[in-house]
Write a protein that holds these residues in place. Sequence first.
Motif, short mmCIF file in Angstrom:
data_model
loop_
_atom_site.label_atom_id
_atom_site.label_comp_id
_atom_site.label_asym_id
_atom_site.label_seq_id
_atom_site.Cartn_x
_atom_site.Cartn_y
_atom_site.Cartn_z
N ASN A 53 0.83 -1.21 0.00
CA ASN A 53 0.00 0.00 0.00
C ASN A 53 0.86 1.26 0.00
OD1 ASN A 53 -2.36 -1.49 -0.02
ND2 ASN A 53 -2.56 -1.49 2.21
N LEU A 54 1.90 1.26 0.83
CA LEU A 54 2.78 2.42 0.87
C LEU A 54 3.49 2.61 -0.47
CD1 LEU A 54 5.18 3.51 3.68
CD2 LEU A 54 6.07 3.22 1.38
N LEU A 55 4.02 1.52 -1.02
CA LEU A 55 4.76 1.61 -2.27
C LEU A 55 3.85 2.05 -3.41
CD1 LEU A 55 6.83 -1.68 -1.88
CD2 LEU A 55 7.70 0.65 -1.66
N ARG A 56 2.62 1.57 -3.43
CA ARG A 56 1.69 1.98 -4.47
C ARG A 56 1.35 3.47 -4.32
NH1 ARG A 56 -1.45 -1.22 -7.82
NH2 ARG A 56 -1.26 -3.04 -6.44
N ASP A 57 1.14 3.92 -3.09
CA ASP A 57 0.86 5.33 -2.87
C ASP A 57 2.03 6.21 -3.30
OD1 ASP A 57 -1.66 4.81 -1.94
OD2 ASP A 57 -1.18 5.08 0.19
N LEU A 58 3.23 5.74 -3.03
CA LEU A 58 4.41 6.49 -3.48
C LEU A 58 4.42 6.60 -5.00
CD1 LEU A 58 7.17 7.84 -2.99
CD2 LEU A 58 8.20 5.55 -3.03
N GLY A 59 4.13 5.49 -5.68
CA GLY A 59 4.08 5.51 -7.14
C GLY A 59 3.01 6.45 -7.67
N HIS A 60 1.85 6.46 -7.02
CA HIS A 60 0.77 7.36 -7.45
C HIS A 60 1.14 8.82 -7.20
CE1 HIS A 60 -2.64 4.12 -7.29
NE2 HIS A 60 -1.66 3.81 -8.12
N PHE A 61 1.77 9.10 -6.07
CA PHE A 61 2.21 10.47 -5.76
C PHE A 61 3.15 10.97 -6.85
CE2 PHE A 61 4.73 13.75 -3.79
CZ PHE A 61 3.86 14.42 -2.95
N LEU A 62 4.13 10.14 -7.21
CA LEU A 62 5.09 10.52 -8.26
C LEU A 62 4.40 10.67 -9.61
CD1 LEU A 62 8.01 8.10 -7.27
CD2 LEU A 62 7.78 10.51 -6.67
N SER A 63 3.46 9.79 -9.90
CA SER A 63 2.73 9.85 -11.17
C SER A 63 1.95 11.15 -11.30
CB SER A 63 1.77 8.66 -11.29
OG SER A 63 2.45 7.42 -11.21
N TYR A 64 1.30 11.56 -10.24
CA TYR A 64 0.44 12.76 -10.28
C TYR A 64 1.25 14.05 -10.38
CZ TYR A 64 -3.55 9.89 -8.75
OH TYR A 64 -4.56 8.95 -8.67
N TYR A 65 2.42 14.08 -9.71
CA TYR A 65 3.04 15.39 -9.49
C TYR A 65 4.44 15.57 -10.08
CZ TYR A 65 -0.84 15.51 -6.23
OH TYR A 65 -2.10 15.45 -5.69
N HIS A 66 4.96 14.55 -10.79
CA HIS A 66 6.32 14.70 -11.32
C HIS A 66 6.44 15.83 -12.34
CE1 HIS A 66 4.34 12.18 -14.31
NE2 HIS A 66 5.31 12.46 -15.16
N ASP A 67 5.34 16.11 -13.06
CA ASP A 67 5.36 17.16 -14.09
C ASP A 67 4.55 18.39 -13.68
OD1 ASP A 67 7.02 15.80 -15.78
OD2 ASP A 67 5.45 15.09 -17.13
N LEU A 68 4.30 18.54 -12.40
CA LEU A 68 3.48 19.66 -11.95
C LEU A 68 4.09 21.01 -12.32
CD1 LEU A 68 0.84 20.14 -10.34
CD2 LEU A 68 2.25 20.31 -8.27
N GLY A 69 5.41 21.04 -12.40
CA GLY A 69 6.09 22.28 -12.75
C GLY A 69 5.78 22.77 -14.15
N LYS A 70 5.22 21.92 -14.99
CA LYS A 70 4.86 22.34 -16.35
C LYS A 70 3.64 23.24 -16.36
CE LYS A 70 6.86 18.31 -18.69
NZ LYS A 70 6.62 17.15 -19.57
N LEU A 71 2.98 23.39 -15.23
CA LEU A 71 1.85 24.33 -15.17
C LEU A 71 2.34 25.77 -15.26
CD1 LEU A 71 -0.39 22.73 -12.38
CD2 LEU A 71 -0.87 22.86 -14.83
#
Length: 727
Positions: A53-71
């Motif tokens: 569960n922790l590892l999956r949440d970490l993967g989802h966090f990275l998936s959602y926000y790795h490109d946030l700076g492109k906003l």
Amino acid sequence: MNFREYFNEIKEELKKARSGHKEESLFSHCVRVRDLFDQLFDFHKLDENPSANLLRDLGHFLSYYHDLGKLREWRPGVTHSDKSICRLYRDKVGLYDGQLTLLAYFLILRHHSSLTPLKRESLDRYDCKRLLGGFYRIRWDDLLSKIEARYVVDRVDIADAFGLFKLADCISAWEAESNKRYIPLRLNVTQDSVKNIILGSRKGSFDPERWSIQKKLLSLGDLAFLRAPTGWGKTYASLLYPSARDFTRIFYLLPTITAIKKFHKSLVRVFGKENVSMYFHLYLAHSIIREEDAIEDLFFTRHFMRPVTITTIDQFLLAFLQLGRYFTRRVAFRGSSIILDEVHILNPVMLWLVSEFMERFLDKYRFSVLIMSATLPKAYLDFMSQIFGERFSPEHGLDLRKEYIKLRRFLFILDHRDIEEAVDEIFRAYFENQRRVLVIVNTVSKAISIARALRQMIEEAGGDPTDVLLIHSRYMYRDRARVEDLIDSYNDRPHILVSTQVCEVSLDISYDLLFTEIAPIGDLIQRFGRVNRYNKRIKKPNVFIFKPKVIEDNRRRKYYPYELEELKTSMKILMELEGDQLVNELKLLEKIDEVLSVDDIFRSLRGFRLDVWEEISKNFFSVSLNEEELRAFLEYRERFNIFAVPHPDHIVDEETKMKLKEAIEILKRRELSYSERMKAIGNLSSFSVPIPIWYFDRREGDSEKYVSRLKGDVIYDPEYGLRERSL
């Protein structure tokens, strides 16, 4: 703020922004990365991990926000990773607690690079200096240890989850550009498909008796070995081993590029190109030479994402030694079935490294391992038993020692002359008797000298000098590929092949006669396996072993590939088994077991410390070969070769020189697309040569990009390779 709630909150903002991959929105890209991450996560069985569960949440966090700076104002080529975590920090978006949030921020910052700690001098490239200023002061080992203790998670699993996110990110971009969908697949290996490969790989009819023995591979455990004679078909039959177990992927670790290419061709014929990949250091060069459009598949190939990957032991070690972006490659070994062929060629340090990493990851990665060799010494088995304990024992393998009793495919005669004094006999064996003759010597210079002499003799006798083929390690990849094709085409034609050690485990031709210099006994047995491969008994000598002068010449021994003691041991064994004294091939194996012990292996490991690597990597970070301590640790080969492109001034063939200069000029262009640049790099690497380290001119340093200047009067030509002009 909860990171999932925040993602829904900024959904509309993300939908209006572009991801940079065609017309795909940033929202669509992030969701697709998450979905791909989940597919890869489940495929590699991380969903069965206690901390799933922790590892999956970490993967989802990275998936959602790795490109946030492109906003923000963003364009391709401008860093956005630091802007992503600045936005998250400003809006107080985290993961579980402050320590995990800090780690997640760090992974976003590093998602376009190797996993190395941030250095103070690198802060100038980022906008968000206030937030990042503390990153280089973090004691990462302490932070990771606290996370491991609090959440009962392993830093290895964290790195692998990060690797799966990176793979998902790259695949998503590839899908947007190609309009294709990637689905991780497991290969269905059946007994019939293995039988089909065996039938297509050898001459003659199918052998039901041998097949019944080969099927015993189906019942071996998760850590097993196979000892079988050369020509028995162990490489192909070993596919039965993974067919009996639940695996994610199959990895074949083979010793040479030639062996990899031939095996790849056989597997593609049965399983299809989309299911089988090969990868080695010069893969791009190979693809360019063969005019294959491999650029599209390059990412999947070098990250081991096909159901079957054929690669080298070095690639396995580099992944587990955490070199570069190891996290996108090491994770591929989870749940895999690994087949390590020709294990006897591993020197003690390589054997130790492979054993150590397999032992450390065996339970965590749940992979199965089959170790194979035609000449697997008892000392190697004893060594493995000491590393793995009860998991590895003779009962866990298929030992076909009895098969050797039936065989005497070679008889040898010792000759105390230098092999260059026997050139007349080699010539007559080919020219007068129309035989296929293999000549193996221990140095490149001697191979070139003998090949030159034989070509001249044949031409003077009115024959065809092209019937003398030469192969050694110091050819450009493009020229070596040409020679290998010639060797295959000469299969049924009388000829002479002059070679160094490179042919010991890569030729599938059965020669009539072998003339060879003495070498360590294990290497000699491999050389013997190149003659009379498919018959069982012989009455007349077909192997002639010569004693090189270098044994008595201390001045010439500096760069010799073997130690004097190794050659003396071989001589002692050979003298006891010369001619008809060799009753069967088992006698030779028994002699090896008499002279090599497990204590000999451990003695040769003195001074090599795995804790040096652990201190640098902290079992989490990427390492660099620029680390002085790691270079000393990795350079386990006393005579170290480096792949390099010789400067055009060293090239004597005008056509080759012109093509090399063109390849360099193409790479200098700034307007190359990614695909064009990969092709240009592959083209240039096809001119590379494995060059001994003592050849490099240190005074020149890195003064010229892409190419290397060499000391002395060293030249290169397509016929004889890299050599001193006097040869």
